[in-house]
Design a protein around this motif. Structure first.
Motif, short mmCIF file in Angstrom:
data_model
loop_
_atom_site.label_atom_id
_atom_site.label_comp_id
_atom_site.label_asym_id
_atom_site.label_seq_id
_atom_site.Cartn_x
_atom_site.Cartn_y
_atom_site.Cartn_z
N GLU A 196 38.87 40.89 20.14
CA GLU A 196 39.23 39.66 19.43
C GLU A 196 38.19 38.56 19.59
OE1 GLU A 196 44.11 40.16 19.52
OE2 GLU A 196 43.13 38.78 20.93
N TYR A 197 37.38 38.63 20.63
CA TYR A 197 36.40 37.58 20.89
C TYR A 197 34.95 38.05 20.73
CZ TYR A 197 39.76 34.12 22.55
OH TYR A 197 40.78 33.20 22.62
N HIS A 198 34.76 39.21 20.13
CA HIS A 198 33.40 39.78 20.10
C HIS A 198 32.43 38.97 19.23
CE1 HIS A 198 34.58 41.49 16.20
NE2 HIS A 198 33.30 41.74 16.01
N THR A 199 32.94 38.15 18.32
CA THR A 199 32.05 37.34 17.48
C THR A 199 31.79 35.97 18.08
OG1 THR A 199 33.92 36.49 16.18
CG2 THR A 199 32.84 38.50 15.39
N LYS A 200 32.42 35.66 19.19
CA LYS A 200 32.25 34.35 19.84
C LYS A 200 31.05 34.38 20.78
CE LYS A 200 36.11 32.35 18.29
NZ LYS A 200 36.14 31.07 17.55
N PRO A 201 30.49 33.21 21.08
CA PRO A 201 29.36 33.18 22.03
C PRO A 201 29.72 33.65 23.44
CG PRO A 201 29.43 31.16 20.73
CD PRO A 201 30.70 31.91 20.43
N VAL A 202 30.96 33.42 23.86
CA VAL A 202 31.35 33.79 25.22
C VAL A 202 31.23 35.29 25.43
CG1 VAL A 202 33.81 34.05 24.65
CG2 VAL A 202 33.13 33.48 26.99
N ARG A 203 30.79 35.69 26.64
CA ARG A 203 30.69 37.10 27.00
C ARG A 203 31.94 37.48 27.80
NH1 ARG A 203 27.38 37.89 30.78
NH2 ARG A 203 27.06 35.72 31.39
N VAL A 204 32.67 38.48 27.32
CA VAL A 204 33.89 38.92 28.01
C VAL A 204 33.62 40.30 28.59
CG1 VAL A 204 36.35 39.42 27.80
CG2 VAL A 204 35.32 37.61 26.40
N ASN A 205 33.73 40.42 29.93
CA ASN A 205 33.42 41.67 30.60
C ASN A 205 34.54 42.08 31.55
OD1 ASN A 205 30.62 42.14 29.64
ND2 ASN A 205 30.22 40.22 30.70
N GLU A 206 34.62 43.39 31.78
CA GLU A 206 35.54 43.93 32.79
C GLU A 206 34.71 44.46 33.95
OE1 GLU A 206 38.65 47.64 33.60
OE2 GLU A 206 37.59 47.48 31.69
N PHE A 207 35.10 44.10 35.16
CA PHE A 207 34.44 44.56 36.38
C PHE A 207 35.48 45.34 37.17
CE2 PHE A 207 32.80 44.34 40.64
CZ PHE A 207 31.43 44.21 40.53
N CYS A 208 35.41 46.66 37.06
CA CYS A 208 36.42 47.54 37.65
C CYS A 208 35.94 48.06 39.02
CB CYS A 208 36.72 48.72 36.72
SG CYS A 208 38.00 49.82 37.36
N ILE A 209 36.64 47.65 40.07
CA ILE A 209 36.24 48.01 41.43
C ILE A 209 36.86 49.35 41.81
CG2 ILE A 209 36.33 47.34 43.87
CD1 ILE A 209 36.40 44.43 42.96
N GLY A 210 36.00 50.28 42.19
CA GLY A 210 36.46 51.62 42.53
C GLY A 210 36.18 52.00 43.96
N CYS A 211 36.17 51.02 44.88
CA CYS A 211 35.93 51.31 46.29
C CYS A 211 36.71 50.31 47.14
CB CYS A 211 34.44 51.26 46.62
SG CYS A 211 33.63 49.72 46.15
N TYR A 212 36.78 50.58 48.42
CA TYR A 212 37.54 49.74 49.35
C TYR A 212 36.65 48.59 49.81
CZ TYR A 212 40.54 48.50 53.31
OH TYR A 212 41.35 47.84 54.19
N VAL A 213 37.12 47.36 49.60
CA VAL A 213 36.34 46.16 49.93
C VAL A 213 36.96 45.48 51.13
CG1 VAL A 213 35.43 43.97 49.07
CG2 VAL A 213 35.78 45.88 47.48
N GLN A 214 36.12 45.12 52.11
CA GLN A 214 36.59 44.43 53.31
C GLN A 214 35.79 43.14 53.53
OE1 GLN A 214 36.39 47.75 56.29
NE2 GLN A 214 38.59 47.42 56.48
N PRO A 215 36.32 42.21 54.34
CA PRO A 215 35.60 40.96 54.64
C PRO A 215 34.23 41.23 55.25
CG PRO A 215 37.88 40.79 55.33
CD PRO A 215 37.66 42.22 54.95
N TRP A 216 33.32 40.29 55.04
CA TRP A 216 31.93 40.51 55.46
C TRP A 216 31.76 40.73 56.96
CZ3 TRP A 216 33.27 35.69 53.11
CH2 TRP A 216 33.44 34.61 53.99
N ASP A 217 32.71 40.27 57.77
CA ASP A 217 32.58 40.43 59.22
C ASP A 217 33.52 41.50 59.78
OD1 ASP A 217 34.90 39.09 58.71
OD2 ASP A 217 34.56 37.46 60.13
N ALA A 218 34.10 42.32 58.88
CA ALA A 218 35.03 43.34 59.35
C ALA A 218 34.87 44.64 58.56
CB ALA A 218 36.47 42.82 59.24
#
Length: 343
Positions: free
Chosen positions: A276-298
């Motif tokens: 629906e927004y492909h003709t607009k200047p804004v870039r719409v992206n999906e960032f799909c995380i496929g791994c386990y993410v933990q805090p930087w100190d743990a």
């Protein structure tokens, strides 16, 4: 001439008598797309410049047509138009607040709205953005989660990290949140990292209240965030909206059926919004995380740091070439995303 076309109108003129050729009389159309294809194949810059001057690269508006074909020599007018077109393009780049004169993205001119700043992924992203001189507007549901996140981030200056307390539970909540966010100034980018993990058993054994709660956290909040803030930036150059999703939408995890249901629905929501927004200047992206993410100190074995994930998300946000993408992200390709913004 079409103001958006890639066609130059050419007339052959005798170099001695300056009259139209009797053999090649009339007007001819030159496809300028072919010229750009030649440059990709290795045409020398001098060759390209000469051809561009002849073909009249750039936009030739109606007011030039009579001058070009009736009153002046074609080549001279082409040179004038090409020069003016280039000047206009350079000035447009200089005027854009999102780019330095070198053509690189100027991150210090970006203000990024982040949903989910109290979560592991959101905090990693906020820290990366702050380290790169971005202004960040972070939304929190409560004062407690706001204060905890600030301490975790080392209490950044208020002019760098602007926090807003609000919710997306209703149209009224969203309108109030929008008004408070707008007080922080113009938003250039939005990252929605909304929703947490759920794994409480088979879905048909859950209550309707539980169903509604997970739906609100994992899907409805994304819908309300996009509905409220995407139109705010949709018509502005250099803007982006990034949905953070998870790989659970593509697989069935035992006892986590609600996550699969609503994460899968979120992926379809993203696809619809992109269409629906492909003709607009804004870039719409999906960032799909496929791994386990933990805090930087743990960080433990088999997981990745939220700082590394934050750098990958920031790469998608700042690189203007990434548009309408659905990026499947794991430990093996985060570095590439961080440097190029694409896979």
């Amino acid at each position: 001439m079409s103001t958006r076309g890639h066609v130059a109108r050419v007339q052959f003129v005798c170099s001695h008598c300056k009259q139209c050729s009797r053999v090649l009389s009339g007007h001819y159309l030159a496809n300028q797309k072919l010229v750009h294809a030649f440059t990709c194949a290795g045409m020398l810059s001098r060759q390209y410049m000469n051809f561009a001057l002849f073909a009249g690269m750039g936009v030739v508006k109606q007011k030039y047509i009579s001058s070009v074909y009736l009153n002046k020599l074609y080549q001279q007018v082409v040179a004038d138009v090409a020069e003016e077109s280039m000047k206009a393009a350079v000035e447009r780049v200089k005027e854009s607040p999102h780019h330095a004169t070198s053509g690189e993205v100027n991150m210090s001119q970006k203000t990024v709205l982040v949903f989910g700043g109290s979560g592991t992924v959101g905090q990693g992203l906020i820290r990366v953005l702050l380290e790169n001189a971005c202004r960040v507007v972070a939304v929190f549901r409560s004062v407690e989660s706001e204060e905890k996140a600030k301490r975790r981030l080392g209490n950044p200056p208020e002019n760098a990290l602007i926090t807003v307390i609000g919710a997306l539970d209703s149209e009224e909540d969203a309108a109030m949140l929008k008004a408070n966010v707008c007080k922080a100034g113009e938003i250039t980018d939005v990252v929605a990292s909304i929703g947490g993990w759920w794994q409480k058993g088979p879905v048909l054994e859950q209550s309707l209240d539980e169903y509604n709660k997970v739906h609100k956290d994992g899907l409805q909040s994304h819908f309300m965030a996009a509905k409220t803030f995407l139109p705010l930036i949709a018509d502005k150059e250099g803007t982006s909206y990034t949905f953070i999703t998870g790989a659970a939408g593509n697989i069935v995890v035992p006892n986590a059926g609600f996550i699969t249901m609503f994460a899968g629905a979120l992926v379809k929501l993203v696809s619809v919004v992109q269409a629906e927004y492909h003709t607009k200047p804004v870039r719409v992206n999906e960032f799909c995380i496929g791994c386990y993410v933990q805090p930087w100190d743990a960080v433990t074995s088999g997981s990745v740091s939220n700082l590394d994930m934050g750098r990958a998300i920031a790469g998608v946000v700042i690189h203007p070439s990434t548009r309408g993408a659905s990026l499947q992200v794991g430990a093996n390709n985060m570095e590439k995303l961080a440097t190029s913004g694409s896979l």
